[in-house]
Structure formats: C-alpha cells, structure tokens
Design a protein around this motif. Structure first.
Motif, PDB file in Angstrom:
ATOM      1  N   LYS A  60       0.827  -1.212   0.000  1.00  0.00           N
ATOM      2  CA  LYS A  60       0.000   0.000   0.000  1.00  0.00           C
ATOM      3  C   LYS A  60       0.862   1.263   0.000  1.00  0.00           C
ATOM      4  O   LYS A  60       0.631   2.196  -0.770  1.00  0.00           O
ATOM      5  CB  LYS A  60      -0.920  -0.008   1.226  1.00  0.00           C
ATOM      6  CG  LYS A  60      -2.094  -0.947   1.110  1.00  0.00           C
ATOM      7  CD  LYS A  60      -2.900  -0.991   2.420  1.00  0.00           C
ATOM      8  CE  LYS A  60      -3.379   0.384   2.813  1.00  0.00           C
ATOM      9  NZ  LYS A  60      -4.160   0.346   4.066  1.00  0.00           N
ATOM     10  N   ALA A  61       1.863   1.237   0.864  1.00  0.00           N
ATOM     11  CA  ALA A  61       2.734   2.425   0.956  1.00  0.00           C
ATOM     12  C   ALA A  61       3.521   2.637  -0.330  1.00  0.00           C
ATOM     13  O   ALA A  61       3.667   3.779  -0.821  1.00  0.00           O
ATOM     14  CB  ALA A  61       3.686   2.263   2.147  1.00  0.00           C
ATOM     15  N   ASP A  62       4.023   1.511  -0.909  1.00  0.00           N
ATOM     16  CA  ASP A  62       4.822   1.635  -2.136  1.00  0.00           C
ATOM     17  C   ASP A  62       3.973   2.153  -3.291  1.00  0.00           C
ATOM     18  O   ASP A  62       4.425   3.011  -4.088  1.00  0.00           O
ATOM     19  CB  ASP A  62       5.412   0.277  -2.507  1.00  0.00           C
ATOM     20  CG  ASP A  62       6.527  -0.123  -1.554  1.00  0.00           C
ATOM     21  OD1 ASP A  62       6.978   0.744  -0.792  1.00  0.00           O
ATOM     22  OD2 ASP A  62       6.918  -1.327  -1.564  1.00  0.00           O
ATOM     23  N   ILE A  63       2.749   1.620  -3.455  1.00  0.00           N
ATOM     24  CA  ILE A  63       1.898   2.061  -4.565  1.00  0.00           C
ATOM     25  C   ILE A  63       1.520   3.529  -4.390  1.00  0.00           C
ATOM     26  O   ILE A  63       1.471   4.313  -5.373  1.00  0.00           O
ATOM     27  CB  ILE A  63       0.653   1.175  -4.673  1.00  0.00           C
ATOM     28  CG1 ILE A  63       1.078  -0.237  -5.126  1.00  0.00           C
ATOM     29  CG2 ILE A  63      -0.351   1.748  -5.660  1.00  0.00           C
ATOM     30  CD1 ILE A  63      -0.052  -1.227  -5.186  1.00  0.00           C
ATOM     31  N   LYS A 134      -6.925   2.428  -4.111  1.00  0.00           N
ATOM     32  CA  LYS A 134      -8.323   2.291  -3.701  1.00  0.00           C
ATOM     33  C   LYS A 134      -8.710   0.813  -3.561  1.00  0.00           C
ATOM     34  O   LYS A 134      -9.441   0.419  -2.658  1.00  0.00           O
ATOM     35  CB  LYS A 134      -9.234   2.988  -4.706  1.00  0.00           C
ATOM     36  CG  LYS A 134      -9.102   4.490  -4.700  1.00  0.00           C
ATOM     37  CD  LYS A 134     -10.041   5.129  -5.722  1.00  0.00           C
ATOM     38  CE  LYS A 134      -9.927   6.647  -5.723  1.00  0.00           C
ATOM     39  NZ  LYS A 134     -10.810   7.265  -6.725  1.00  0.00           N
ATOM     40  N   VAL A 135      -8.203   0.012  -4.538  1.00  0.00           N
ATOM     41  CA  VAL A 135      -8.499  -1.436  -4.471  1.00  0.00           C
ATOM     42  C   VAL A 135      -7.930  -2.049  -3.191  1.00  0.00           C
ATOM     43  O   VAL A 135      -8.585  -2.840  -2.507  1.00  0.00           O
ATOM     44  CB  VAL A 135      -7.958  -2.148  -5.725  1.00  0.00           C
ATOM     45  CG1 VAL A 135      -8.017  -3.669  -5.550  1.00  0.00           C
ATOM     46  CG2 VAL A 135      -8.745  -1.731  -6.951  1.00  0.00           C
ATOM     47  N   LEU A 136      -6.687  -1.660  -2.908  1.00  0.00           N
ATOM     48  CA  LEU A 136      -6.054  -2.195  -1.691  1.00  0.00           C
ATOM     49  C   LEU A 136      -6.820  -1.776  -0.438  1.00  0.00           C
ATOM     50  O   LEU A 136      -7.021  -2.575   0.491  1.00  0.00           O
ATOM     51  CB  LEU A 136      -4.604  -1.734  -1.601  1.00  0.00           C
ATOM     52  CG  LEU A 136      -3.640  -2.391  -2.601  1.00  0.00           C
ATOM     53  CD1 LEU A 136      -2.275  -1.712  -2.552  1.00  0.00           C
ATOM     54  CD2 LEU A 136      -3.498  -3.871  -2.289  1.00  0.00           C
ATOM     55  N   ASN A 137      -7.248  -0.517  -0.391  1.00  0.00           N
ATOM     56  CA  ASN A 137      -8.026  -0.061   0.773  1.00  0.00           C
ATOM     57  C   ASN A 137      -9.364  -0.781   0.858  1.00  0.00           C
ATOM     58  O   ASN A 137      -9.861  -1.089   1.939  1.00  0.00           O
ATOM     59  CB  ASN A 137      -8.243   1.446   0.682  1.00  0.00           C
ATOM     60  CG  ASN A 137      -6.953   2.224   0.907  1.00  0.00           C
ATOM     61  OD1 ASN A 137      -6.062   1.752   1.619  1.00  0.00           O
ATOM     62  ND2 ASN A 137      -6.841   3.406   0.299  1.00  0.00           N
ATOM     63  N   GLN A 138      -9.936  -1.023  -0.332  1.00  0.00           N
ATOM     64  CA  GLN A 138     -11.239  -1.693  -0.355  1.00  0.00           C
ATOM     65  C   GLN A 138     -11.142  -3.160   0.099  1.00  0.00           C
ATOM     66  O   GLN A 138     -12.035  -3.662   0.753  1.00  0.00           O
ATOM     67  CB  GLN A 138     -11.809  -1.612  -1.786  1.00  0.00           C
ATOM     68  CG  GLN A 138     -13.174  -2.253  -1.942  1.00  0.00           C
ATOM     69  CD  GLN A 138     -13.676  -2.159  -3.380  1.00  0.00           C
ATOM     70  OE1 GLN A 138     -13.028  -1.546  -4.254  1.00  0.00           O
ATOM     71  NE2 GLN A 138     -14.829  -2.746  -3.632  1.00  0.00           N
TER      72      GLN A 138
END
Length: 456
Positions: A60-63, A134-138
C-alpha cells in the motif's frame, strides 16, 4: 482363552496391561504429538500472518509512493526519477507476488486479479496506481478476514483433535476398567480357591482332593497342597493306628496291675502294714490316672474317625449315659448340673456323647456350684452350650486349649490328660460344625454348633 488364564499371574497382568493400557498410552502419545504439531503450526501461521500484514502495508505504501512519483515525473520528465520508479515497481511486484503465493486460493487474491490486472507497470499513468490504492483499501478487510480464517481453521483442527482424544478415552477407559475388574475378580476367585483348599486341609478333611485351576503358580500350589493333604492323611492314619495299638497294649498290663493291687488290699494274701498300704494307694491312684489317660486316648482316636457318624440317637438317651458316666464325679462334689434338653432331637451318637462327656466333665471340675447344659435346634443347626460359674478362662489361651495335651495356666496342677477339648475339636470336625467360647461376665461358656442331619 483357557490357555491365556493358565499362564502365570505375571503374564496375565502383562497381557491385561497390553490389552487395556497400551491403547490408552498410544492414544495419549498420539494426542501429545498431534497437539505439539498443532501448536507449532498455529505459531507458524501467526508469524506468517504478521509477515503478510507487513507486506500488505508495504505494498500500500509503495503504490501510494509510486502514484505521487508518477505525478511528479509527469511535470519533471526526469529519466533518473523514472528509473527509480521502475526499480520501486519491481520491488512492489515482488511483494504482490509474495502475497499471491501465500494466499493462492483466497478471496483476496481472486478480487485482486479482477480489479488489479497484471498489465499495470511502471509506465502506467498515475491514475492506474491511484486505482490500485483504492483497491487495496477496499480489500483490506477481506485480506484480514483471509488471515483470520487461517487461524480459525487451525483452531477448529485443534478442537477436532480434542474431540477425537476424548472420544477415544470414552471408549478405552471403560474397556480398561472392565478388564481390570475382570482380572481382579479372577485373581480373587483364584485366591478364594486357595483359601477354601487350605481351610479344608486345616479342618482335617483329607479325603477330598485339592484341585486349583487358573494360573500356573496356583496349579503348582494345588499339587503341593494335594501332596501335603496325602501326607497329613497318612500321618493321621499312622497316629490312629499307633493310638489304638498302644492303648490296647497298655490295657492288659494295666488290668493286671489293678487286679493285683485289689488282691493285696483284700488281705487274702496276708495283712498289709501302713507303709505297704500307702504304696498300694499310690499304685491305685496311678493306675486310675493311667486308665483315664488311656480312655481319653481311645476317645480321641474314635473322635477323629469318620465311622463315628454312622449311628444316630435321641438326645435324652445321650443325656442319661453322660449323667451315668459322670455320676461318681458328681458324688464327690456339691456342683448341681441342670439339663435343658430337646428330648426328641436325634444327633450322631458317638461324637455328641464324647463332646458332652468332655465339656460337662470339664465344667464340673471348674464350677463353684452350678453347671447348665442347653441343647436346642435353631435355623437348621444343633446348638450345645455348656456353662459353669467357675473362674473362667484366659482369653489369650482360648484357641490353644483345643490342641492335644495343651492345658491352661490355671489347670497346670490339676489331674487330667489335656485331651478333653482336643477330643471335642475332633468330634466337631467330624460333625462339620464349629466350637467357640462365648463371652460371659463370669465363669466360662462354650458353644458347639453343627448342621442337623436329615433322618435316613
């Protein structure tokens, strides 16, 4: 099965342990090993989950960082920055691949492949990476659920292990208890056989063969007891033969001595001076004592002989004969004898006559003023009870008084052969009954009991 129980008790115990304890021990070892493996696996899953959570956060942080770098490079158009972005994306792809490898069949990976296609690369627009964020957060909640499911599955496996272990114990423990009860019961039965066989030999029942079934040790013990029974039977027969021979051989010279002393006392052979008279008196007393001893030996021999049970008689007849036999003794004392008799009761003649003769004679010797004899039938048994109001007996000597030639400390100086109660004991054995001292406040009370015989 019979072959197993004919082995030694040690082997039987080992077989029972093998059948009952070994399955429980095996189950316990299996459960301990499975529990250890389960705990180790749970720890590995937990550590792996923590590592995956870190990798997910790093992705998440890298993206997010890549998205910002692409936005900046759209303005700067720096080749160096682009190379840094490509290097960062390669590292991020490795992290994403690690997540896919460790969660191959999870819902998270399926959704990731659906919403984050593999075509995205370092040259993609910043909007593509923004969509990835957004996908990762979702999917973060789905990712966490996937990790939690791995732990819950492992916990369910642990519960299943416990269930199987308890189920095995529920089956095996009752089996072990049943086997233990069966083994203890069988050993007790074998010990009861030994007790019964020893009791029969101890009671003098030498005609019945000793047969012990069960373990090898018991069979050997049965053979030894049988040998002992035969030896005791042989010794008893030798004793009876000896007693009969000796007593009959003594009767003839004793009768001659008695006739000779009577002839000298009559004066037919001349006058007897006082010194000679004193010697004759000593001789007569000694002859009388020796005659009494011989009579007791004959009675003792007759008491232990099975033929004594062949003839029955009514109790009133036995009472009359015993009273007649003891009339001379009663004439020399002030003791009163009271009979409470069951006149119509029929009993074995010789053993009952010997028992009453000896017990009443002893009671007269020790009584101060009164002797009572009660004879009754009770619950299929004949009870003979003889009481006196004398000084009583020493309770510590009670059992030994039934042995031949054993006399109590109070009777050491009294005349007698020491065979009276031994004769009673032998008669009671033949009657298959028992004899015991009763507890009374004063004097002595002895009871003889034996089963009543059915009329022939």
């Amino acid at each position: 099965m019979k072959k197993i129980f004919s082995q030694s008790l040690q082997k039987q115990a080992l077989i029972a342990m093998f059948i009952g304890v070994l399955p429980i021990l095996t189950l316990t070892l299996w459960y301990a090993q499975a529990l250890s493996k389960n705990q180790q696996k749970t720890q590995d899953i937990y550590n792996k989950n923590q590592k995956l959570i870190l990798e997910y956060n790093f992705v998440k942080a890298d993206i997010s960082a890549l998205e910002k770098a692409l936005q900046n490079n759209q303005l700067l158009q720096s080749e160096t920055l682009q190379e840094s972005i490509e290097q960062k994306w390669q590292n991020t792809k490795k992290r994403i691949q690690l997540l896919k490898i460790n969660l191959p069949d999870s819902l998270f990976v399926a959704k990731w492949r659906q919403f984050a296609p593999d075509e995205i690369n370092a040259t993609s627009k910043a909007e593509e990476f923004q969509r990835l964020v957004k996908v990762l957060n979702q999917f973060e909640e789905s990712f966490q659920q996937t990790l939690n499911k791995r732990l819950s599955d492992q916990e369910a496996h642990f519960v299943q292990l416990q269930t199987w272990f308890m189920f095995g114990l529920i089956i095996l423990l009752p089996t072990l208890i049943v086997i233990s009860i069966f083994l203890v019961n069988r050993i007790c039965q074998q010990l009861n056989q030994v007790e019964s066989a020893v009791s029969e030999v101890g009671k003098g029942n030498f005609d019945k063969s000793v047969e012990l079934s069960g373990s090898h040790e018991l069979q050997q013990l049965g053979d030894r007891l049988n040998w002992l029974r035969l030896e005791l039977k042989r010794i008893q027969q030798q004793k009876e033969t000896f007693l009969r021979h000796v007593t009959h051989e003594l009767k003839t010279p004793l009768a001659s001595l008695n006739e000779g002393s009577s002839l000298l006392n009559s004066g037919l052979l001349g006058a007897v001076n006082p010194k000679q008279q004193r010697i004759l008196t000593i001789m007569e007393n000694s002859v009388a004592k020796l005659g009494s001893l011989i009579d007791d030996l004959l009675s003792y021999s007759a008491a232990s002989h099975p033929d004594s049970l062949h003839h029955d008689a009514e109790m009133n007849l036995i009472q009359k004969e015993v009273s007649t036999h003891l009339s001379d003794k009663l004439g020399k004392t002030d003791v009163i004898v009271n009979w409470q008799n069951h006149d119509d009761l029929k009993v074995p003649y010789l053993p009952c006559k010997l028992v009453l003769t000896q017990l009443v004679s002893n009671a007269i010797d020790h009584a101060k003023s009164n002797v009572s004899i009660s004879i009754e039938e009770q619950n299929g048994e004949v009870l003979l009870i003889v009481r006196d109001d004398g000084d009583g007996i020493d309770i510590n000597e009670a059992d030994s008084l039934f042995q031949p030639f054993v006399r109590g400390e109070k009777n050491k100086n009294n005349n007698g052969s020491g065979l009276g109660l031994a004769i009673v004991s032998e008669c009671v054995k033949q009657l298959k009954g028992y004899v015991k001292w009763l507890s009374v406040e004063s004097g002595a009370s002895i009871q003889v009991a034996f089963p009543k015989r059915e009329p022939k």
